[in-house]
Motif scaffolding. Structure first.
Motif, PDB file in Angstrom:
ATOM      1  N   GLY A   4      31.265  99.636  43.452  1.00 26.47           N
ATOM      2  CA  GLY A   4      30.977  99.027  44.739  1.00 26.47           C
ATOM      3  C   GLY A   4      30.228  99.997  45.614  1.00 26.47           C
ATOM      4  O   GLY A   4      29.612 100.946  45.136  1.00 26.47           O
ATOM      5  N   SER A   5      30.325  99.813  46.891  1.00 24.03           N
ATOM      6  CA  SER A   5      29.546 100.671  47.780  1.00 24.03           C
ATOM      7  C   SER A   5      30.311 101.884  48.259  1.00 24.03           C
ATOM      8  O   SER A   5      29.734 102.841  48.747  1.00 24.03           O
ATOM      9  CB  SER A   5      29.083  99.863  48.988  1.00 24.03           C
ATOM     10  OG  SER A   5      30.220  99.381  49.689  1.00 24.03           O
ATOM     11  N   ASN A   6      31.628 101.869  48.113  1.00 23.75           N
ATOM     12  CA  ASN A   6      32.393 102.945  48.727  1.00 23.75           C
ATOM     13  C   ASN A   6      32.597 104.159  47.829  1.00 23.75           C
ATOM     14  O   ASN A   6      32.706 105.272  48.302  1.00 23.75           O
ATOM     15  CB  ASN A   6      33.767 102.434  49.170  1.00 23.75           C
ATOM     16  CG  ASN A   6      33.678 101.702  50.478  1.00 23.75           C
ATOM     17  OD1 ASN A   6      32.940 102.114  51.364  1.00 23.75           O
ATOM     18  ND2 ASN A   6      34.399 100.624  50.600  1.00 23.75           N
ATOM     19  N   TYR A   7      32.669 103.940  46.546  1.00 22.07           N
ATOM     20  CA  TYR A   7      32.915 105.044  45.627  1.00 22.07           C
ATOM     21  C   TYR A   7      34.095 105.887  46.054  1.00 22.07           C
ATOM     22  O   TYR A   7      34.081 107.097  45.951  1.00 22.07           O
ATOM     23  CB  TYR A   7      31.667 105.922  45.454  1.00 22.07           C
ATOM     24  CG  TYR A   7      30.721 105.362  44.428  1.00 22.07           C
ATOM     25  CD1 TYR A   7      29.649 104.588  44.802  1.00 22.07           C
ATOM     26  CD2 TYR A   7      30.942 105.600  43.081  1.00 22.07           C
ATOM     27  CE1 TYR A   7      28.806 104.053  43.851  1.00 22.07           C
ATOM     28  CE2 TYR A   7      30.093 105.065  42.123  1.00 22.07           C
ATOM     29  CZ  TYR A   7      29.023 104.293  42.516  1.00 22.07           C
ATOM     30  OH  TYR A   7      28.175 103.788  41.569  1.00 22.07           O
ATOM     31  N   GLN A   8      35.142 105.222  46.526  1.00 22.99           N
ATOM     32  CA  GLN A   8      36.386 105.935  46.756  1.00 22.99           C
ATOM     33  C   GLN A   8      36.894 106.437  45.407  1.00 22.99           C
ATOM     34  O   GLN A   8      36.952 105.683  44.444  1.00 22.99           O
ATOM     35  CB  GLN A   8      37.411 104.992  47.368  1.00 22.99           C
ATOM     36  CG  GLN A   8      38.810 105.554  47.428  1.00 22.99           C
ATOM     37  CD  GLN A   8      39.820 104.479  47.726  1.00 22.99           C
ATOM     38  OE1 GLN A   8      39.488 103.467  48.326  1.00 22.99           O
ATOM     39  NE2 GLN A   8      41.045 104.673  47.311  1.00 22.99           N
ATOM     40  N   LEU A   9      37.205 107.701  45.330  1.00 29.68           N
ATOM     41  CA  LEU A   9      37.651 108.282  44.073  1.00 29.68           C
ATOM     42  C   LEU A   9      39.166 108.381  44.016  1.00 29.68           C
ATOM     43  O   LEU A   9      39.810 108.752  44.994  1.00 29.68           O
ATOM     44  CB  LEU A   9      37.043 109.673  43.889  1.00 29.68           C
ATOM     45  CG  LEU A   9      35.537 109.729  43.648  1.00 29.68           C
ATOM     46  CD1 LEU A   9      35.055 111.171  43.602  1.00 29.68           C
ATOM     47  CD2 LEU A   9      35.153 109.009  42.370  1.00 29.68           C
TER      48      LEU A   9
END
Lengths: 110, 115
Positions: A93-98
């Motif tokens: 998605g757009s956030n690329y929360q890891l």
């Protein structure tokens, strides 16, 4: 639940020996997997990601969806490989929360 | 090569005090993040920021936390009333926009010690 597991806190091998740092993940969709490395007194930096399918500093990692694993391998360890290695997952998605594993400290003995 | 910079590198504060951690992301990056790592524990996501607003935040990021991009370069994390359990290394990261740009660029971290 989304989770990344690195079962080894510490891995110590001799120079020239093969290295495998294990990473297993739990994710309901199609994640992107990354390996980040932190050398002594340096910042976290990307080592490689599964979509690139490339070898960096002799390291490779293959995404095994059946085993939900993304193990990091190198055939011949070098002393400069000593570092902290983190496996991480992103749902994209757009956030690329890891989502991070706990990390494995790799020590290469001379 | 451009880098993410963070200040201070280490801050010691008393419980209940406000703390502001500062970050200067890479200039053409559009996504900004704060992560933290309590000593001996995993790196944990706190918040992501895009287009001048929070795009995602974790359960850790409660009302005591806030982020701001006060000008075109700085990205700050504020903790209003610090608790002992806020002691951690705080990492700022940034990412550029585009396809296959999942790489995050990290700062060196700010170590916060709450006494």
């Amino acid at each position: 639940a989304q989770r990344v597991t690195q079962p080894e806190k510490l891995l110590s091998v001799f120079k020239g020996a093969p290295v495998e740092l294990k990473c297993n993940y739990s994710y309901s969709g199609s994640p992107e997997l990354f390996w980040y490395v932190q050398y002594s007194r340096q910042r976290l930096q990307l080592l490689l990601r599964h979509i690139s399918r490339e070898s960096i500093k002799g390291f490779t990692a293959d995404l095994n969806k059946g085993e939900t694993s993304f193990h990091l391998k190198k055939p011949f360890a070098q002393e400069e490989d000593s570092a902290m290695y983190y496996c991480a997952l992103s749902g994209g998605g757009s956030n690329y929360q890891l989502i991070w594993g706990a990390g494995t400290k790799l020590i290469i003995k001379p | 090569e451009p880098e993410v910079t963070q200040t201070p590198s280490h801050q010691v504060t008393q419980m209940g005090q406000e703390v502001i951690l500062r970050c200067v992301p890479i200039s053409n990056h559009l996504y900004f993040y704060w992560y933290r790592q309590i000593l001996g524990q995993k790196v944990e996501f706190l918040v992501s920021f895009y287009n001048n607003e929070i795009s995602e935040k974790s359960e850790i990021f409660d009302d005591q936390f806030s982020v701001e991009r006060p000008d075109g370069s700085n990205f700050t994390l504020k903790i209003r009333s610090t608790k002992l359990e806020d002691s951690a290394m705080y990492f700022c990261a940034s990412r550029r926009q585009g396809v296959n740009t999942g790489e995050l660029f990290f700062g060196e971290g700010s170590r916060l010690t709450v006494l």
